[in-house]
Design a protein around this motif. Structure first.
Motif, PDB file in Angstrom:
ATOM      1  N   GLU A  22      -1.338  -4.629   0.536  1.00 49.28           N
ATOM      2  CA  GLU A  22      -0.952  -3.130  -0.006  1.00 49.28           C
ATOM      3  C   GLU A  22      -2.157  -2.641  -0.727  1.00 49.28           C
ATOM      4  O   GLU A  22      -2.553  -1.466  -0.570  1.00 49.28           O
ATOM      5  CB  GLU A  22       0.282  -3.383  -0.965  1.00 49.28           C
ATOM      6  N   TRP A  23      -2.718  -3.611  -1.514  1.00 44.13           N
ATOM      7  CA  TRP A  23      -3.842  -3.012  -2.109  1.00 44.13           C
ATOM      8  C   TRP A  23      -5.031  -2.620  -1.342  1.00 44.13           C
ATOM      9  O   TRP A  23      -5.681  -1.905  -1.468  1.00 44.13           O
ATOM     10  CB  TRP A  23      -4.572  -4.129  -3.309  1.00 44.13           C
ATOM     11  N   THR A  24      -5.140  -3.493  -0.366  1.00 46.26           N
ATOM     12  CA  THR A  24      -6.266  -3.405   0.718  1.00 46.26           C
ATOM     13  C   THR A  24      -6.031  -1.967   1.422  1.00 46.26           C
ATOM     14  O   THR A  24      -7.019  -1.232   1.674  1.00 46.26           O
ATOM     15  CB  THR A  24      -6.368  -4.410   1.803  1.00 46.26           C
ATOM     16  N   ASP A  25      -4.574  -1.823   1.814  1.00 45.03           N
ATOM     17  CA  ASP A  25      -4.430  -0.654   2.670  1.00 45.03           C
ATOM     18  C   ASP A  25      -4.714   0.658   2.012  1.00 45.03           C
ATOM     19  O   ASP A  25      -4.867   1.748   2.223  1.00 45.03           O
ATOM     20  CB  ASP A  25      -2.835  -0.869   3.101  1.00 45.03           C
ATOM     21  N   ALA A  26      -4.316   0.419   0.648  1.00 43.52           N
ATOM     22  CA  ALA A  26      -4.449   1.548  -0.237  1.00 43.52           C
ATOM     23  C   ALA A  26      -5.765   1.865  -0.977  1.00 43.52           C
ATOM     24  O   ALA A  26      -6.345   2.991  -1.757  1.00 43.52           O
ATOM     25  CB  ALA A  26      -3.387   1.424  -1.637  1.00 43.52           C
ATOM     26  N   GLY A  27      -6.746   1.252  -0.613  1.00 43.30           N
ATOM     27  CA  GLY A  27      -8.089   1.254  -0.976  1.00 43.30           C
ATOM     28  C   GLY A  27      -8.584   0.503  -2.368  1.00 43.30           C
ATOM     29  O   GLY A  27      -9.418   0.709  -2.621  1.00 43.30           O
ATOM     30  N   ILE A  28      -7.527   0.074  -2.920  1.00 38.39           N
ATOM     31  CA  ILE A  28      -7.621  -0.337  -4.229  1.00 38.39           C
ATOM     32  C   ILE A  28      -8.393  -1.770  -4.277  1.00 38.39           C
ATOM     33  O   ILE A  28      -9.495  -1.827  -5.142  1.00 38.39           O
ATOM     34  CB  ILE A  28      -6.262  -0.902  -4.872  1.00 38.39           C
ATOM     35  N   ALA A  29      -8.693  -2.539  -3.360  1.00 37.64           N
ATOM     36  CA  ALA A  29      -9.419  -3.708  -3.005  1.00 37.64           C
ATOM     37  C   ALA A  29     -10.770  -3.303  -3.155  1.00 37.64           C
ATOM     38  O   ALA A  29     -11.674  -3.759  -3.827  1.00 37.64           O
ATOM     39  CB  ALA A  29      -9.018  -4.643  -2.052  1.00 37.64           C
ATOM     40  N   GLU A  30     -11.255  -2.469  -2.261  1.00 36.79           N
ATOM     41  CA  GLU A  30     -12.409  -1.985  -2.283  1.00 36.79           C
ATOM     42  C   GLU A  30     -12.830  -1.341  -3.581  1.00 36.79           C
ATOM     43  O   GLU A  30     -14.113  -1.244  -4.104  1.00 36.79           O
ATOM     44  CB  GLU A  30     -12.786  -1.067  -0.951  1.00 36.79           C
ATOM     45  N   ARG A  31     -12.216  -0.410  -4.249  1.00 31.19           N
ATOM     46  CA  ARG A  31     -12.609   0.128  -5.380  1.00 31.19           C
ATOM     47  C   ARG A  31     -12.975  -0.670  -6.509  1.00 31.19           C
ATOM     48  O   ARG A  31     -13.779  -0.665  -7.267  1.00 31.19           O
ATOM     49  CB  ARG A  31     -11.350   0.998  -5.929  1.00 31.19           C
TER      50      ARG A  31
END
Length: 504
Positions: A114-123
């Motif tokens: 979920e975090w990856t899809d939402a761009g959280i992991a990259e941020r």
């Protein structure tokens, strides 16, 4: 009767995933005594992998008693290192609130997705240079917050293995810059990020993060800790760095661009850097050394000796088959090539893909087991080369870990990496590094160059380098072709190997 401390004698302890080890060092870095005891992992449903702090402490006490009895002298310092990542929940008395979640635990994979899809992991990666994987502290803490909030409510600290042990030995709640710099680090190497906590929805759990002490926490052994270890109360005890950077210090990484290769259950590829690197494809992590402006760019690949062990088990041969294969099958393994991504958790360096899987190409009717074993040995060396290229290695290369016991395999690494391999001074490179960091924190003047002088150097064979340069290009081409084909795990995966987490 308590054994008296010896002048200049220091004790290094490494609490690994499957073994806890202790070594008594003399003033020049020589080993007076070494001992180890196995540790157990508990595997459950949905990818659960847990560990018992009480067992860790009990076996830690056994190995410390053993080395002190063997050497007939006690240390004047105890330096801890240990496995990184995971989530070790403890209360105000530094006792377990629940079993520790190992870095091998996969329950947070869905949340991380979920975090990856939402761009959280990259941020998060752009803040502190730490790529997340399911067994990292942030997704594990997030999973607990969703699924076991009452457990977190009872906890005082959500920390790391070495820090949980440190708390029981000293009664002090603290962590060092190496562990704290990821994944909640703010990019300075000595602080936590409000942005990362907010991105992960864990701002309300901030108080669970232990205070950061640089370069390493250093406190006195309590009476209870003294009883556990059989050492005098009041003895100084340090916590950290964790095992990867500890091996970097123990291997003597000093110049920018110097690198360390750890050939263990997983491959640890570290490069000494003078800057925090947060660009490129999110993978690996940046570890604070506790020295301002100095970082270790780490690529902790999930592949390693576990992949080779799987192949040996599958072929029904022992570890002695490695030397036989490398002397029988020529460089290039007669056209056989392996992508060694066998871990059930996928891969985390130099790219992150939870669906990464292995591949064998070039097999013909003339292929034998020697070719398969050599191809796996070469594939792991290619994976290391890939990690070091991404991490920016430019200086000397030190190697340590269980895989170094095979000189023939180390020759393969030297040939594929194209540089001399300096075999780190043994025994217990991580424990050695923890002692060096703790001694520096005390203000002791140890000769770090002598403590970390290599045991041997393996030069690459020029006739093999061109062949392996071509082989590496093929390896990258195979990897590029395979990645789009990787999918999720099959409906019925085989059970995990208790020791490594790799598929049996």
């Amino acid at each position: 009767m308590t054994t008296a401390p010896g002048r200049g004698v220091r004790l290094g302890i490494d609490v690994g995933t499957s073994v806890v080890k202790a070594v008594l060092f003399d003033s020049g870095g020589g080993a007076l005594a070494v001992a180890g005891r196995p540790l157990e992992l508990t595997h459950g449903g949905a990818g659960a992998v847990e560990q018992d702090l009480e067992q860790v402490l009990s076996r830690l006490g056994e190995v410390v008693h053993g080395v002190v009895e063997e050497a007939g002298v006690a240390p004047e310092l105890v330096a801890l290192t240990g496995q990184g990542d995971g989530c070790w929940l403890t209360d105000a008395e530094h006792r377990m609130v629940r079993p520790a979640m190992s870095w091998l635990d996969g329950r947070a994979a869905g949340l991380l997705g979920e975090w990856t899809d939402a761009g959280i992991a990259e941020r998060i990666y752009r803040v502190n240079g730490s790529a997340l994987f399911p067994g990292a502290p942030a997704p594990l803490l997030g999973w607990l917050d969703r699924n076991e909030p009452e457990v977190l409510d009872r906890a005082v600290t959500a920390g790391y293995c070495k820090d949980a042990v440190f708390g029981r030995l000293t009664g002090v709640r603290a962590t060092d810059p190496s562990d704290s710099s990821m994944p909640f680090g703010d990019g300075t190497g000595t602080g936590y990020s409000d942005e990362v906590l907010a991105l992960t929805g864990l701002t309300h759990r901030r108080e669970l993060l232990a205070p950061i002490v640089s370069p390493t926490p250093l406190e006195a052994l309590t009476g209870a800790g003294a009883d556990l270890l059989g050492l005098p109360a009041g003895l100084p005890v340090s916590s950290g760095p964790f095992d990867f950077p500890a091996c970097g210090f123990g291997g003597g990484l000093a110049g920018v661009g110097d690198a360390l290769l750890i050939v263990g259950t997983t491959l640890g590829c570290l490069v000494h850097s003078d800057e925090l690197r947060t660009s490129g494809e999110p993978a690996g992590f940046n570890v604070s050394t506790g020295v301002p402006g100095r970082w270790l760019r780490a690529m902790p690949a999930m592949v390693g000796t576990a992949s080779l062990d799987w192949l040996l088990r599958t072929l029904g041969v022992g570890v002695e088959a490695v030397g036989e294969a490398l002397s029988t099958s020529p460089p290039g393994a007669r056209g056989v090539q392996v992508l060694p991504y066998l871990a059930t958790a996928g891969e985390r360096a130099p790219f992150v893909d939870p669906n990464a899987s292995g591949q064998v190409t070039g097999v013909r009717m003339t292929t034998d087991r020697h070719d398969l074993v050599r191809a796996m040995c070469e594939g792991l060396a290619y994976a290391a080369r890939h990690c070091f290229e991404v991490a920016g290695r430019s200086g000397r290369l030190v190697v340590c870990g269980g895989g170094t016991r095979s000189r023939a395999w180390m020759q393969v690494f030297a040939d594929i990496l194209g540089v001399p391999l300096e075999l780190a001074r043994t025994p217990e490179v991580g424990a050695r590094g923890a002692v060096l960091v703790a001694a520096r924190a005390q203000g002791a003047d140890l000769d770090a160059a002598a403590w970390t002088a290599p045991d041997d150097i393996i030069e690459p064979i020029d006739d093999h380098r061109h062949r392996y340069d071509d082989g590496y290009r093929d390896y990258l081409a195979h990897l590029g072709a395979a990645r789009p084909l990787w999918t999720g795990p099959a409906a019925e995966d085989p059970p995990n190997d208790p020791a490594t987490g790799a598929a049996q």
